[in-house]
Design a protein around this motif. Structure first.
Motif: not given
Length: 397
Positions: A23-39, A64-76
């Motif tokens: 959740x934290x990284x998703x928020x930071x990625x959104x902030x990075x994408x918003x600040x880097x996108x010109x209005x 988005x500038x980055x893509x996020x992946x969560x890999x665990x035993x549950x997801x696999x």
């Protein structure tokens, strides 16, 4: 982008921290994408407002500038029983830990598929073997992306109590599901449908909690190898304990972001052995080694006489052919050196000097040095062969 490896004792809260980090990284990625996108700027002509045009989508700026992946035993869909070594292997099972090896292979394949310079991979799992963490570190380094380790600290007794509570809840759910199934056996379709939904909910909750059998839990704790910040595959190492509040968790997550995607991120240089060498104009070391030795052999065959005993001049490089200092190959007298013998000596020399990979840029393993070394090797080998022929007794029939 980076690989974040989460490790800790079983049932120590790793999945909870992984979800918080996601959740934290998703928020930071959104902030990075918003600040880097010109209005886009909207302008109006003096004569009046311009007619509205359909806005053009800029996929590069909106993506988005980055893509996020969560890999665990549950997801696999890897069950907790895959790590149980107490169960006797079946008739067609390779070994007692065959399921665990297959589980690690699935996790490794999933990580390798998504690891790139634009992907942030959060690996949630036990990751209790330092050799396994080193393998992941090497994979990230080969992809030229940073990696770090997040250790979730928890007291052993507390983690044991959490596992026992999960086991108790699982037993109660199973007993409740069995009782609901028996009570709804003669009821009709509606009751049976509710029982199926309850069973599905219980399976989902059981998969999310991930309880271990007591013997399996004790075995995993015994085999756990704690990360060490002094080793390169476990650094940078960040730690979160069970009692850390939201502020402390946020501070650790900020440090992780700075280390793997922020200003503190260091450039990653892959190992020399994993670098894909391009065949440029100069060529890599093995190519230069093969080319220079082959040229020396060709010059010897072209310049030697039929009776042997000649001195063959070899230029130090192709650029000063016929000019400057020359290298001399002293051929044995009385016989001609053939191509098979020269090729055998050439292959032996190349086998001895393959270890110079990476030193061609230093200067001592350049083309000139290779020629000089190969000529010295040929002179010593031919002189030794000539001495052996002289000392060997002749056989008379």
């Amino acid at each position: 982008m980076p690989l974040i490896i989460i490790t800790g004792l079983p049932t120590s809260g790793k999945t909870t921290r992984a979800k918080q980090l996601r959740d934290y990284l998703s928020e930071r990625i959104r902030e990075t994408t918003t600040t880097s996108t010109p209005t886009p700027s909207t302008g109006a002509s003096p004569a009046g407002p311009a007619p509205a045009l359909a806005p053009e989508k800029d996929e590069k700026s909106s993506a988005p500038k980055y893509r996020l992946h969560l890999i665990s035993d549950q997801t696999l869909s890897i069950p907790r029983t895959a790590y149980d070594l107490s169960a006797a292997p079946g008739a067609h099972t390779r070994s007692a830990n065959a399921d665990e090896k297959d589980a690690r292979a699935s996790v490794y394949g999933a990580v390798k598929r998504v690891l790139s310079d634009r992907d942030i991979v959060v690996l949630d799992g036990l990751n209790y073997i330092k050799g396994w963490r080193y393998q992941l570190f090497c994979e990230a380094k080969a992809a030229r992306t940073p990696s770090c380790v997040l250790q979730v600290g928890c007291e052993r007794e507390r983690a044991r109590r959490v596992n026992e509570e999960r086991l108790a809840r699982r037993r109660r759910r199973r007993e409740g599901g069995a009782a609901a199934g028996e009570g709804g056996g003669g009821g009709g379709g509606g009751v049976r449908q509710d029982g199926e939904e309850d069973g599905q909910d219980s399976r989902v909750e059981e998969a999310e909690e991930g309880a271990y059998e007591p013997d399996n839990w004790e075995n995993l704790v015994f085999r756990y190898e704690e990360p060490n910040a002094m080793t390169r595959w476990d650094s940078p190492l960040f730690t979160l304990i069970w009692d850390d509040d939201e502020a402390q968790t946020r501070q650790v997550f900020d440090s992780i972001w700075d280390a793997v995607a922020g200003a503190a991120r260091k450039p990653v240089k892959p190992n020399q052995a994993t670098v894909q060498r391009s065949r440029d104009a100069g060529g890599d070391y093995l190519y230069v080694l093969d080319r220079e030795t082959q040229d020396v052999v060709k010059r010897i065959l072209d310049q030697q006489g039929n009776d042997g005993g000649d001195e063959v001049n070899i230029p130090r490089g192709e650029a000063n052919d016929g000019e400057g200092e020359q290298l001399v190959v002293e051929l044995p007298a009385g016989r001609k050196v053939g191509l098979p013998q020269l090729q055998r000596l050439r292959r032996a020399y190349m086998g001895l000097n393959r270890g110079g990979i990476g030193l061609e840029g230093v200067g001592n393993m350049g083309p000139g040095r290779i020629r000089e070394s190969f000529v010295d090797y040929l002179n010593d080998a031919l002189r030794r062969i000539a001495d052996e022929n002289l000392t060997r007794p002749s056989l008379r029939f």
